[in-house]
Design an enzyme around this catalytic site. Structure first.
Site, PDB file in Angstrom:
ATOM      1  N   LYS A 168       0.079   4.418   9.120  1.00  9.15           N
ATOM      2  CA  LYS A 168      -0.202   4.542  10.055  1.00  9.15           C
ATOM      3  C   LYS A 168      -1.881   3.663  10.667  1.00  9.15           C
ATOM      4  O   LYS A 168      -2.670   4.126  11.283  1.00  9.15           O
ATOM      5  CB  LYS A 168      -0.979   6.134  10.077  1.00  9.15           C
ATOM      6  N   ARG A 239       2.862   2.084  -9.857  1.00  7.54           N
ATOM      7  CA  ARG A 239       1.963   2.730  -9.233  1.00  7.54           C
ATOM      8  C   ARG A 239       1.630   4.351 -10.133  1.00  7.54           C
ATOM      9  O   ARG A 239       1.360   4.652  -9.732  1.00  7.54           O
ATOM     10  CB  ARG A 239       2.362   3.147  -7.359  1.00  7.54           C
TER      11      ARG A 239
END
Length: 291
Positions: A168, A239
């Site tokens: 975004k 991650r």
């Protein structure tokens, strides 16, 4: 393609990432084809049509996650039509999507991470590049797409941080450790030997182009095999391990949420449950007489 679907996709392009737009277009195209076979109008369908469509997806052997995504796509599409006053009621609004059974991601131990990160042979340029990528992913906990989209100007090796843009275009600053910084410094010295196309990206494939997700997955898979790691891992394993290891060492969940770039705290909470289970197992092994 239906004109209302096309108009919705154009609006979606201004709000969502390209892979999300592609997924919506693919799912809506399948739905339009389904309606065409039944000779139904996309604007006048009833809730029963949604039930029939879900049954059709099940017969196609679609996974529960895929069916749930299709329902979400249709619900948002018809919400768009309703808000535009193109239809008078949303035929999907009352339909409950099937619940997805969530599987906890596989986590590497600190020792396993060390072995994996030591696997690249830094005697050659490829090993220097690969180690820099793996060290950075574990140091910052970033997504694969974020890693591959990094530009040279996004890293600050003097102040030990990187700038990261999510899907975004929201920016976050992430600190990185001294080991990752040293690996990046070494890589920067040989980066131009890969950058034959004159691009701004930090990492490249062997042909000098931006590395793909598939290319990075091959790297992870290769070194996992080299390190003899038997666990089922993927591009996000480092991650996930990053988040759990921070929790295990006392980091608070809110900080980890910000580092990972999660919009909702609930998304980060899954790591807390993994950490808790690991701690219980560790206590059991260290205290039970027959552990």
């Amino acid at each position: 393609m239906d004109e209302f679907v096309l108009s919705y996709i154009q609006v979606l392009k201004t709000k969502a990432a390209s892979n999300t737009v592609e997924a919506y277009l693919r799912d809506l195209t399948r739905f339009v084809d389904f309606l065409s076979e039944k000779n139904e109008n996309i604007l006048t369908i009833e809730p029963i049509t949604i039930l029939e469509y879900v049954h059709f997806l099940k017969e196609e052997k679609k996974a529960v996650s895929s069916i749930t995504r299709n329902i979400v796509v249709l619900r948002n599409f018809y919400k768009y039509l309703y808000n535009k006053e193109i239809i008078k009621k949303n035929p999907v609004s009352q339909y409950e999507a099937p619940k997805i059974k969530r599987f906890l991601p596989e986590i590497l131990t600190v020792e396993e991470v060390d072995i994996l990160l030591e696997a690249p042979d830094i005697g050659g340029n490829k090993g220097i590049r690969d180690k820099a990528m793996l060290e950075l992913m574990y140091a910052a906990g970033i997504k694969v797409s974020e890693l591959l989209n990094l530009k040279v100007d996004d890293i600050n090796l003097k102040l030990n941080y990187i700038k990261c843009l999510d899907a975004k275009a929201s920016e976050r600053i992430i600190p990185i450790g001294s080991i990752s910084v040293k690996c990046l410094e070494k890589y920067i010295k040989i980066r131009n030997e890969y950058n034959v196309q004159g691009l701004d990206y930090l990492f490249f494939n062997l042909q000098g182009y931006k590395m793909t997700r598939q290319g990075f997955w091959k790297i992870v898979k290769h070194y996992a095999k080299e390190a003899n790691i038997k666990k089922k891992i993927n591009c996000y394993t480092l991650r996930h391990s990053f988040a759990v290891h921070l929790l295990q060492n006392g980091a608070d969940i809110k900080t980890i949420q910000e580092l990972l770039g999660h919009g909702a705290l609930a998304t980060t909470q899954i790591y807390a449950s993994i950490s808790k289970k690991s701690k219980i197992a560790e206590i059991y092994r260290s205290t039970h007489p027959r552990a």
